[in-house]
Design an enzyme around this catalytic site. Structure first.
Site, short mmCIF file in Angstrom:
data_model
loop_
_atom_site.label_atom_id
_atom_site.label_comp_id
_atom_site.label_asym_id
_atom_site.label_seq_id
_atom_site.Cartn_x
_atom_site.Cartn_y
_atom_site.Cartn_z
N HIS A 122 5.26 -30.11 11.37
CA HIS A 122 4.84 -28.76 10.76
C HIS A 122 4.01 -29.19 9.48
O HIS A 122 2.95 -28.13 9.46
CB HIS A 122 6.04 -28.09 10.24
CG HIS A 122 6.85 -27.68 11.39
ND1 HIS A 122 6.65 -27.10 12.69
CD2 HIS A 122 8.25 -28.07 11.43
CE1 HIS A 122 7.76 -27.04 13.32
NE2 HIS A 122 8.46 -27.61 12.80
N THR A 127 2.01 -1.74 9.29
CA THR A 127 2.33 -2.90 10.29
C THR A 127 2.34 -4.18 9.79
O THR A 127 3.08 -5.05 10.57
CB THR A 127 1.41 -2.88 11.25
OG1 THR A 127 -0.09 -3.21 10.56
CG2 THR A 127 0.72 -1.51 11.89
N CYS A 183 2.85 -3.28 4.13
CA CYS A 183 1.97 -2.11 4.67
C CYS A 183 2.42 -1.91 5.87
O CYS A 183 3.73 -2.19 6.26
CB CYS A 183 0.52 -2.56 4.75
SG CYS A 183 0.04 -3.67 6.12
N HIS A 235 9.09 -23.60 9.48
CA HIS A 235 8.01 -24.29 10.35
C HIS A 235 6.61 -23.87 9.43
O HIS A 235 5.41 -24.78 9.80
CB HIS A 235 7.82 -23.57 11.71
CG HIS A 235 9.08 -24.03 12.59
ND1 HIS A 235 8.98 -23.78 13.78
CD2 HIS A 235 9.98 -24.76 12.15
CE1 HIS A 235 10.04 -24.15 14.56
NE2 HIS A 235 10.81 -24.78 13.40
N ASP A 290 0.82 -1.06 -0.01
CA ASP A 290 -0.06 -0.04 -0.01
C ASP A 290 0.78 1.18 -0.14
O ASP A 290 2.06 1.08 -0.27
CB ASP A 290 -1.05 -0.08 1.26
CG ASP A 290 -0.50 0.11 2.75
OD1 ASP A 290 0.99 0.14 2.60
OD2 ASP A 290 -0.88 0.42 3.41
C1 RB5 Z 1 -1.93 2.72 6.44
O1 RB5 Z 1 -2.09 4.04 7.30
C2 RB5 Z 1 -1.92 1.74 7.49
O2 RB5 Z 1 -2.89 1.44 8.46
C3 RB5 Z 1 -1.64 0.38 6.66
O3 RB5 Z 1 -0.45 0.50 6.01
C4 RB5 Z 1 -1.38 -0.85 7.72
O4 RB5 Z 1 -0.47 -0.72 8.47
C5 RB5 Z 1 -2.42 -1.57 7.97
O5 RB5 Z 1 -2.60 -2.95 8.59
#
Ligand code: RB5
Length: 143
Positions: free
Chosen positions: A133, A67, A65, A98, A8
């Site tokens: 596994h 996180t 993304c 695993h 993203d």
């Molecule tokens: C974008 O701001 C953020 O929410 C996205 O990149 C991601 O971390 C979502 O899980």
């Protein structure tokens, strides 16, 4: 080997840098991510990547993304996908050994690019251990 990469707006730079790195190592890269930093929904690129892995258009996938959680949650809705979130080299190794992850997910806003390289190399070179596994993986799908 073909690797699909999606991201993203939080993962544009890392997608570009990792694509260049992997291309230099001989991997064929297919870009499923956004190429701008305009805010967008990770779901819109995660589903197409998951389908491409499931139907064999690409062999493996990598997703970024902020996180890593939005990508992992979306990708793992596909029964043919085992998307593993990794933020260290050791987890990059274990998620293959695993969990036999066929998509590697990394948190672009929480690790330096040098770690992205270490994690990706670890995941690509590690080998699935099978055995107990495999039994566990076989029990993941909801019947
Ligand atoms: C974008 O701001 C953020 O929410 C996205 O990149 C991601 O971390 C979502 O899980």
């Amino acid at each position: 080997m073909k690797i699909g990469i999606c991201n993203d707006h939080a993962g544009v730079d890392y997608k570009n840098q990792l694509s260049e790195y992997l291309s230099g190592k001989g991997y064929e890269i297919v870009n499923f991510g956004t190429d701008t930093t305009d805010s967008m929904d990770y779901t819109d690129v995660a589903h197409p990547l998951a389908s491409a892995v499931e139907n064999g258009e690409v062999d493996l996938g990598v997703a970024f993304c902020g996180t890593g959680n939005g990508m992992a949650m979306t990708l793992n809705k596909h029964t043919g996908i085992r998307a593993g979130l990794a933020w260290s080299e050791a987890i990059g190794t274990l998620v293959k050994q695993h969990n036999n992850a066929n998509v590697l997910v990394m948190p672009a806003r929480f690790i330096p690019f040098s770690e992205v390289i270490r994690i990706t190399d670890a995941w690509l070179t590690a080998e699935f251990e099978g055995g107990r596994h495999q039994n566990r993986i076989d029990k993941i799908p909801v019947k």
